[in-house]
Design a protein around this motif. Structure first.
Motif, PDB file in Angstrom:
ATOM      1  N   LEU A  88      15.920  29.020  17.954  1.00 24.49           N
ATOM      2  CA  LEU A  88      16.757  30.220  17.811  1.00 24.49           C
ATOM      3  C   LEU A  88      17.511  29.815  16.400  1.00 24.49           C
ATOM      4  O   LEU A  88      18.490  30.786  16.241  1.00 24.49           O
ATOM      5  N   THR A  89      17.341  28.657  15.811  1.00 28.36           N
ATOM      6  CA  THR A  89      18.221  28.378  14.601  1.00 28.36           C
ATOM      7  C   THR A  89      17.550  29.190  13.451  1.00 28.36           C
ATOM      8  O   THR A  89      18.373  29.141  12.167  1.00 28.36           O
ATOM      9  N   PHE A 100      14.979  23.914  23.615  1.00 21.63           N
ATOM     10  CA  PHE A 100      15.773  25.191  23.928  1.00 21.63           C
ATOM     11  C   PHE A 100      16.700  25.823  22.923  1.00 21.63           C
ATOM     12  O   PHE A 100      17.064  26.757  22.971  1.00 21.63           O
ATOM     13  N   VAL A 101      16.740  25.075  21.835  1.00 17.44           N
ATOM     14  CA  VAL A 101      17.753  25.497  20.700  1.00 17.44           C
ATOM     15  C   VAL A 101      17.130  25.718  19.282  1.00 17.44           C
ATOM     16  O   VAL A 101      17.304  26.717  18.768  1.00 17.44           O
ATOM     17  N   GLU A 102      16.315  24.775  18.844  1.00 13.67           N
ATOM     18  CA  GLU A 102      15.551  24.848  17.620  1.00 13.67           C
ATOM     19  C   GLU A 102      15.135  26.271  17.520  1.00 13.67           C
ATOM     20  O   GLU A 102      15.099  26.664  16.164  1.00 13.67           O
ATOM     21  N   TYR A 120      16.746  19.741  22.579  1.00 14.76           N
ATOM     22  CA  TYR A 120      17.492  20.370  21.375  1.00 14.76           C
ATOM     23  C   TYR A 120      16.104  21.170  20.840  1.00 14.76           C
ATOM     24  O   TYR A 120      15.996  22.309  20.542  1.00 14.76           O
TER      25      TYR A 120
END
Lengths: 512, 307, 355
Positions: C53-54, C49-51, C46
């Motif tokens: 973009l948050t 790869f995700v954080e 997370y």
């Protein structure tokens, strides 16, 4: 000739993506016979013998060897069974010596013992070899002798030769035939693959004819005429062709090369020495010769693809072309068809439209203010496909998806539709089926009768004699004087193929 | 003064040894027709695994063994991609170097600054104590002899043994070798694996003997220099030694010059090995035809056996 | 039995699916690696790869990092298409930063608005100069451009270190390596207050469109495509190989140099030894991941930038070493190269019926 079956194939099938190379083929070869496998390019001959030699695996079918069903898994097993093979494109190692090349195909053995055996076998069959020379130094004939000796050292019961004479002069061919007859008298079988009818008639006891991957006939060549064999091979009546007659020397000179010297930029290339030639409007000059005698270098020098020559001049339509690149030479009026279709004349993984643009840009003016007019290129490609009967799924098909014959029709068409004054073409119908070859020949003749000049480099003597008005022979990077078609025979050409041509004063006017 | 010269020669050999390892391995790989640009990555992987093993077990020779094994395993990734999956050799080699740089940094994260017992120079009674030649001939660390021994073995293998001949044949014409019946792909796997092991050993030498410690990116381009050495050597083993010694000398020259304080900025002296590589490449490559004659004809070309 | 069979046409779907699959498999592999390191894979993934973009600042950071990657990646893709292997973009990037940044060092009290544009031009030229060396040595002496361009990376790095420690060192810098801060006129204007995205980011996002136009519509773009897949055919079409080598290297070097000076003037504001977190090397992956296609490079640049930011985040919040990012990049490329097989071949399951 004995009746004992040595090799017997039944129902052999092999397919590749998009083509069935062998379709249910039966073949019987007896000990001591010279058996021809006759067929056009693409008839499936090479595939079949690769199966026999264990290089390819059949999809279906049986192989019997000396009466027993045998699965030939790989070439090593084939050799241990007593099957030897001489490949069309030799399976030699250029950077290695003759002795090493032979040792590689044999079980481990003391080099000196092998050398002795090599020399013994070579002299027994009249096959001269130099054990310590590197292969890249050797002529095609010598390379073939290595392959043959390599097979003979394994004492084969069956020797397969795939188009062995395509790299030989007529004289070398005669010597090869003597060797093969000697072998047959020792009751070894020979499977002789060829599409040359005269050879098959002269040499072979029996013939199996393949067409389109199928076995169409078995016959005794001695009882056939060249014509009847050809009709079996091609599957239709063929028309007699007449030779060209020389044109008068008054028409204008479109290509003139004098004293051209070029150093080859290939690793094992041939340097060109003092090349002189002239081609006039309405004329085809045929350049015969065995592959690897400077044809690639000559093509490169004429098209401007390879570097500047050391000396000499090339005049295209009267303009000095030395130093001009292919694009500039195209603007002068010349177009070029190199020998290699894929990767040189055309890009395999690009569409036909892309491939039209590749060489058409200059003469057809496909670019406007630096931007490519793709609709115009597409229209042009459609014309090529239509006029030259190119079988394709569409102009957006990849070049690699076309068959050899269709791609060659496309390439020749792409150049001829540019309405050139001069066409320089190398091996126009190499590896192309008879239908496509005839179509290409017709288009070249039409171009010539419209007043263009054609320089045609070809290994195929039939083609040379069919189209040329004059013929010259290239050998070891030198070119013989060109001779009118009615003053030269294939035998003369054979003699010229083996020698280095000295510079003739006034080369083009001296006729032998 | 003789002491200084002897010391310089000794250091020169230690600088040359990792290059001898890596270049000898790559030479075998390239002679089989495979261009593996991942030497730098494999050296780093060898260096870090060798060092970590030595640090954990306290056993430097075991570390060296691990370095070779790690390099070999890394090279098998490359071999699988290029030989079985037919990927582009240049791109895959680059990937291996990028991968090796990352992996070694990750594995070595906890070992930065640690020390180990390095593999010491050998000392033979009497022989090593001979004046001058004693240390020069008998006073190096054992790996110097190992690298030279392997180089000699490779030279013998290529020119004298049957398998060496087969390896050269595969690099010269994969199609012909296949037609005769040799297992081209298998032979190339073996060659790539040998290259990987040798690169791993070269990396292990760096972290276990040369420095001896682990630092991120410590190969500092030696893998690439080894690649250049193979070209420089015209793919002949005996010339690899000459090239490695040349580079060893440049390294020592540069270190000595920095110590002597010639007033040339240190950074410029440090550039020397890299610039020397370029110069050497230029000198050796000038004759394009000669390079093409010497280089294995199939170098870098994918091969797929038709069956 | 499994068999490979060459495709008669290249599979468009496979061509675009393989980078996606490579990314997915890399994430899975990454999870396994995190597990082996004793970290919770889902949390770590997370963060990676995700954080990034948050949050808007995360997105801004991604844009800042993606800029140089895309710029260099586009430049390299020309060369890679043409089969010219310039892998020394890192050196060209540094050379660009030195050439452009040097101007700001010499005119550190300038107030001219011409300074920034002049720096951009000079930076581009600097990268081109650095790339001209392998071009010259390749065309003139046949020296391998892979090795020469790579060796020059080390030379550029050492040169930069020398400059920022020696002649260009900030006199008020307490001996730390690094130049003075650039004057305000030599700093890229920010796009949003408080975020680091700057004008240079905008420039780099425009480049892929220009590159696409060149490749699709100009003779040069066409010849680049031909040269890579069939050099002899390119020569047949009148393309001079030397000119192609020069152009490929100059384009790659120029874009890398521009990226270098944009980074110096945009994000950093001075020259220092660590002006690049390996952008020049990572851009090689970006180019391949983007299938050497401008649109692909744009997307790939963003994807890789996410892992860069994620890597920094993971370093801070999860104590993961930064090197993981490099490892991921190598793994992505491995997977991509493996999947490439399917764009050229199809797998055939066949049963043999020989007997």
């Amino acid at each position: 000739m004995t009746e004992q079956g040595l090799l017997s194939l039944t129902g052999v099938c092999k397919s590749f993506p998009g083509c069935i190379a062998n379709d249910n083929i039966d073949l019987d070869v007896a000990a001591g016979e010279i058996h021809a496998l006759l067929g056009e390019n693409g008839a499936g001959k090479s595939t079949l013998v690769k199966i026999i030699y264990g290089v390819l695996r059949p999809d279906q079918g049986n192989i019997r060897w000396q009466g027993k069903v045998t699965r030939i898994e790989n070439p090593a097993q084939a050799r241990s069974l007593g099957i030897g093979m001489v490949f069309q494109h030799f399976s030699l190692f250029e950077a290695m010596t003759t002795l090493e090349n032979i040792a590689l195909a044999l079980p481990p053995e003391d080099p000196e013992a092998l050398r002795a055996r090599l020399e013994e076998t070579a002299s027994a069959y009249g096959l001269a070899l130099q054990p310590d020379r590197h292969v890249y130094d050797l002529s095609m004939g010598e390379r073939q002798r290595i392959e043959i000796v390599r097979c003979l050292l394994q004492n084969p019961q069956l020797l397969i030769l795939d188009e062995p004479t395509s790299v030989l002069t007529p004289q070398e061919t005669e010597i090869l035939f003597e060797t093969l007859r000697t072998l047959s008298q020792e009751s070894r079988a020979i499977l002789y693959i060829s599409h040359k009818l005269e050879e098959v008639r002269a040499l072979c006891d029996r013939a199996t004819i393949l067409r389109g991957g199928r076995r169409v006939d078995d016959c005794l060549p001695a009882q056939e005429t060249t014509r009847s064999l050809a009709e079996k091979m091609i599957g239709k009546k063929i028309q007699q062709v007449s030779r060209q007659s020389p044109i008068d020397s008054g028409s204008s000179m479109l290509l003139a090369v004098s004293d051209l010297n070029v150093r080859s930029d290939l690793a094992h290339g041939v340097d060109l020495t003092d090349i002189r030639l002239e081609v006039r409007a309405g004329e085809v000059l045929g350049i015969a010769g065995i592959a690897g005698n400077g044809q690639i270098e000559l093509m490169g020098a004429l098209s401007g693809e390879t570097g500047s020559p050391l000396a000499g001049s090339i005049r295209i339509l009267g303009t000095d072309a030395i130093g001009l690149n292919p694009t500039a030479r195209r603007s002068l009026g010349a177009v070029f068809v190199p020998e290699e279709r894929i990767g040189h004349a055309a890009v395999a993984d690009m569409t036909l439209v892309d491939n039209s643009y590749l060489t058409g840009d200059t003469r057809m003016k496909f670019s406007r203010r630096g931007l490519i007019d793709w609709p115009a290129v597409t229209r042009y490609t459609q014309n090529v496909v239509q006029d030259f009967d190119v079988r394709t799924t569409g102009v957006d098909a990849l070049a690699s998806s076309l068959s050899g014959g269709n791609l060659q029709k496309f390439i020749v068409g792409r150049e001829i539709l540019q309405e050139p004054s001069l066409l320089v073409v190398s091996q126009p119908t190499w590896g192309v089926d008879a239908g496509a070859a005839a179509a290409i020949h017709e288009e070249i003749q039409r171009l010539v009768s419209a007043g263009a000049a054609v320089l045609m480099i070809s290994q195929d003597l039939d083609e040379i004699f069919l189209l040329s008005h004059r013929i010259a022979v290239i050998s070891q990077g030198t070119l013989s004087a060109a001779m009118p078609i009615d003053e030269i025979t294939p035998e003369d050409i054979g003699l010229l193929m083996g020698i280095r041509h000295e510079v003739q004063p006034e080369a083009d006017h001296v006729t032998a | 003064m003789p002491d200084l010269i002897i010391a310089s020669v000794m250091t020169m050999m230690t600088a040359a040894t990792p290059l001898v390892f890596a270049a000898t391995g790559e030479l075998i790989c390239e002679r089989s027709g495979v261009l593996n640009l991942g030497v730098e990555g494999m050296m780093l992987i060898g260096a870090v695994f060798g060092f970590a093993t030595a640090a954990v077990t306290g056993n430097a020779p075991l570390g060296l063994l691990m370095a070779g094994v790690a390099g070999l395993l890394a090279s098998l990734i490359f071999a699988t991609l290029t030989l079985s999956l037919l990927s582009n050799q240049v791109a895959t080699g680059l990937a291996l170097t990028i991968f090796g740089t990352g992996l070694s940094a990750l594995v070595g994260f906890d070992y930065v600054g640690e020390t180990i017992d390095q593999i010491a120079a050998i000392h033979l009674p009497v022989l090593s104590d001979l004046p001058v030649v004693g240390r020069l001939l008998f006073g190096h660390d054992p790996l110097v002899y190992l690298s030279l021994g392997l180089l000699a073995a490779v030279a013998w293998f290529l020119s004298r043994s049957r398998w060496g001949m087969i390896l050269r044949a595969v690099g010269d014409s994969d199609v012909s070798a296949h037609a005769i019946g040799y297992p081209v792909v298998l032979i190339r796997y073996a060659a790539v694996a040998f290259g990987g092991m040798m690169a791993g050993l070269g990396g292990g030498y760096l972290s276990l003997v040369y420095t001896p410690l682990w630092a991120e990116n410590m190969a500092a381009g030696r893998g690439w220099i080894a690649l250049a050495l193979v070209v420089f050597a015209s793919w002949r083993p005996e010339r690899v030694l000459f090239g490695a010694i040349l580079f060893g000398s440049i390294t020592i020259l540069q270190l000595n010059a920095q110590a002597a304080g010639l007033g040339i900025p240190a950074a410029f002296m440090s550039m020397l090995p890299y610039i020397a590589t370029i110069v050497v490449l230029v000198l050796i490559s000038r004759d394009a035809i000669k390079i093409r004659l010497n280089a294995p004809a199939c170098l870098g070309r994918p091969f797929r056996a038709e069956r | 039995m499994l068999r490979l069979e060459p495709r008669s046409t290249q599979s468009f779907a496979a061509a675009w699916l393989s980078p996606v699959m490579a990314l997915v498999l890399t994430a899975i592999t990454g999870g396994v690696i995190f597990l082996a390191m004793g970290k919770d894979p889902s949390t770590a993934l997370y963060i990676y790869f995700v954080e990034p973009l948050t949050t808007t600042s995360g997105l801004s950071e991604v844009a800042v990092k993606a800029g140089p990657l895309i710029l260099i990646g586009i430049g390299l893709s020309f060369g890679f298409r043409a089969g010219v292997w310039n892998i020394g973009a890192e050196g060209q990037y540094i050379a660009g930063a030195i050439a452009g940044g040097g101007l700001a060092v010499y005119f550190h009290d300038s107030e001219s608005t011409l300074l920034l544009p002049a720096m951009l031009v000079l930076g581009t030229l600097g990268g081109m100069t650095w790339a001209a060396v392998p071009a010259l040595l390749k065309t003139r002496f046949n020296a391998n451009e892979i090795l020469v361009s790579l060796m020059l990376v080390y030379v550029a790095e050492l040169l930069l270190v020398h400059l920022v420690q020696g002649p260009w060192r900030n006199p008020q810098g307490w001996g730390f390596p690094g130049t003075r801060m650039f004057p305000d006129v030599a700093i890229m204007p920010l796009l949003f207050a408080g975020k680091r995205a700057h004008l240079g980011t905008l420039i780099t996002l425009a480049i892929p469109f220009i590159a696409w136009f060149i490749l699709a519509r100009t003779r040069f773009g066409f010849t680049v495509r031909v040269f890579g897949s069939a050099p002899l055919a390119a020569r047949h079409a009148g393309v001079h190989s030397h000119r192609m080598i020069w152009r490929s290297l100059l384009i790659g070097g120029g874009f890398a140099g521009l990226a270098g000076v944009i980074e110096a003037t945009g994000t950093i504001g001075q020259l220092m030894p660590d002006i690049s977190p390996g952008y020049g090397f990572t851009a090689i992956i970006v180019a391949f991941l983007g299938r050497l296609h401008p649109a692909g490079v744009l997307l790939a640049g963003i994807a890789i930038a996410v892992t860069y930011i994620g890597g920094e985040g993971a370093q801070i919040s999860a104590g993961l070493p930064k090197a993981v990012t490099g490892l991921f990049q190598g793994i992505i490329l491995f997977y991509l190269l493996a999947f490439d097989l399917f764009t050229r071949y199809r797998i055939i399951v066949s049963s043999r019926t020989t007997e």
